[in-house]
Write an enzyme that holds these catalytic residues in place. Sequence first.
Site, short mmCIF file in Angstrom:
data_model
loop_
_atom_site.label_atom_id
_atom_site.label_comp_id
_atom_site.label_asym_id
_atom_site.label_seq_id
_atom_site.Cartn_x
_atom_site.Cartn_y
_atom_site.Cartn_z
N GLY A 48 -71.02 67.93 -26.26
CA GLY A 48 -69.54 67.72 -26.77
C GLY A 48 -69.71 66.35 -27.65
N GLU A 49 -71.04 65.68 -27.71
CA GLU A 49 -70.95 64.43 -28.54
C GLU A 49 -70.95 64.96 -30.12
OE1 GLU A 49 -74.19 62.02 -27.26
OE2 GLU A 49 -72.87 61.33 -25.59
N ARG A 110 -48.85 53.34 -34.64
CA ARG A 110 -47.46 53.31 -34.15
C ARG A 110 -47.40 52.17 -32.96
NH1 ARG A 110 -45.54 59.46 -33.42
NH2 ARG A 110 -47.64 59.50 -33.53
N GLN A 111 -48.74 52.13 -32.46
CA GLN A 111 -48.83 51.11 -31.38
C GLN A 111 -49.05 49.74 -31.74
OE1 GLN A 111 -51.02 52.52 -27.86
NE2 GLN A 111 -51.18 54.34 -28.46
N LYS A 209 -31.67 54.11 -33.72
CA LYS A 209 -32.39 55.08 -32.81
C LYS A 209 -32.90 54.68 -31.51
CE LYS A 209 -36.83 56.74 -33.55
NZ LYS A 209 -37.94 57.44 -34.02
N ASP A 235 -38.59 59.54 -43.32
CA ASP A 235 -39.46 58.84 -42.13
C ASP A 235 -40.97 58.87 -42.88
OD1 ASP A 235 -39.92 57.35 -40.11
OD2 ASP A 235 -39.15 58.85 -38.59
N THR A 243 -36.76 62.98 -33.68
CA THR A 243 -35.96 61.94 -34.87
C THR A 243 -35.37 62.46 -35.77
OG1 THR A 243 -37.92 60.21 -34.10
CG2 THR A 243 -36.52 59.88 -36.23
#
Length: 329
Positions: A48-49, A110-111, A209, A235, A243
Amino acid sequence: MASSGESAEAPPNIVVLTGSAHPALGAEVARELGMPLGVCRTARFPDGEIQVEIDDLEVEGEDVAIVQPTPSGAAARGDALLELLFIADACHRGGAASIFAVVPYFGYARQDARKLSGVPLGARVVTRLLGTAPFERVVTVDPHSDVLGACLDAPMVSLSAVPLLVEALDGELAERERDLVVVAPDVGAVRLAREYARRLRAPVAVAYKVRTSGAEVSIERIAGDVRGRRPIIVDDMITTGGTMVAAAGAVQAEGSLSDVTVAATHAVLTPGAMDRLREAGLRRVVVTDTLASSASEYGATVVSVARLLAASIRHVAMRRRRAQLVLHP
Ligand code: R5P
């Protein structure tokens, strides 16, 4: 000297490579630059690498642009960020003169704040990872947060898709009608909404929001007059669609017309997002192709950022070439 000046103005040869996150956009950027898409094979080893292979002879001594948005999780095809770093490393070891990361959608942006104790500053972690590669420039489109540019050591070129989206909206709306209102569905989108509003010559309203979970939001109130107006909710991205749906409900509850348009740069679109918009009656959706998405299959208008990216890459490469000529005439 004359020949130096001439070559400074000649369009630079740029090798465009693309990973597996959005090969169609990479190919389109290459086409806009008038170059064939360079060789970059991406696959997986049995465990999977990530496996990446480029053609050393193609990149040696050249300016290389790697087009790769970096979505994650459900929206990603493989590990886009790591793949980008692997391709960059291969180019570096293959003797590329300079490497530009073209990241039209920047994942984890977003973090960008530590709103709770015990959580990481994900945007910073990701930009630091990107900083481990020898990128001369990082080109991106409507990044969610200014933190990205601040955390990156390499200069960031931050492009805006708003002019392209407004152009598409103008066509969709038939004419610049005086009854429009541009709605920011949260406070973070106000700057973007102002830019749309300036171009559409419309007023702005803001939805306040509250996010109760990753997929659940509610709107506390709307600031601005939306009564009798046709809302265009804007947005930077549509992820679950929550949203946009909540904002559309809130403006209609405040007396807006029910003919709602939504526009966003990044169609992150988790599974079910477009259905959610459709079920809420939001049939006019305008997004760009910074990410590979299924938006057009649902009837959304998808505007390409390929020309925008190509122009920026060409500009950066030309400037680099001029700087080289000054240093080594
Ligand atoms: C958040 O701050 C972003 O700007 C978007 O408002 C958000 O990512 C949209 O997510 P969703 O479509 O899931 O509501």
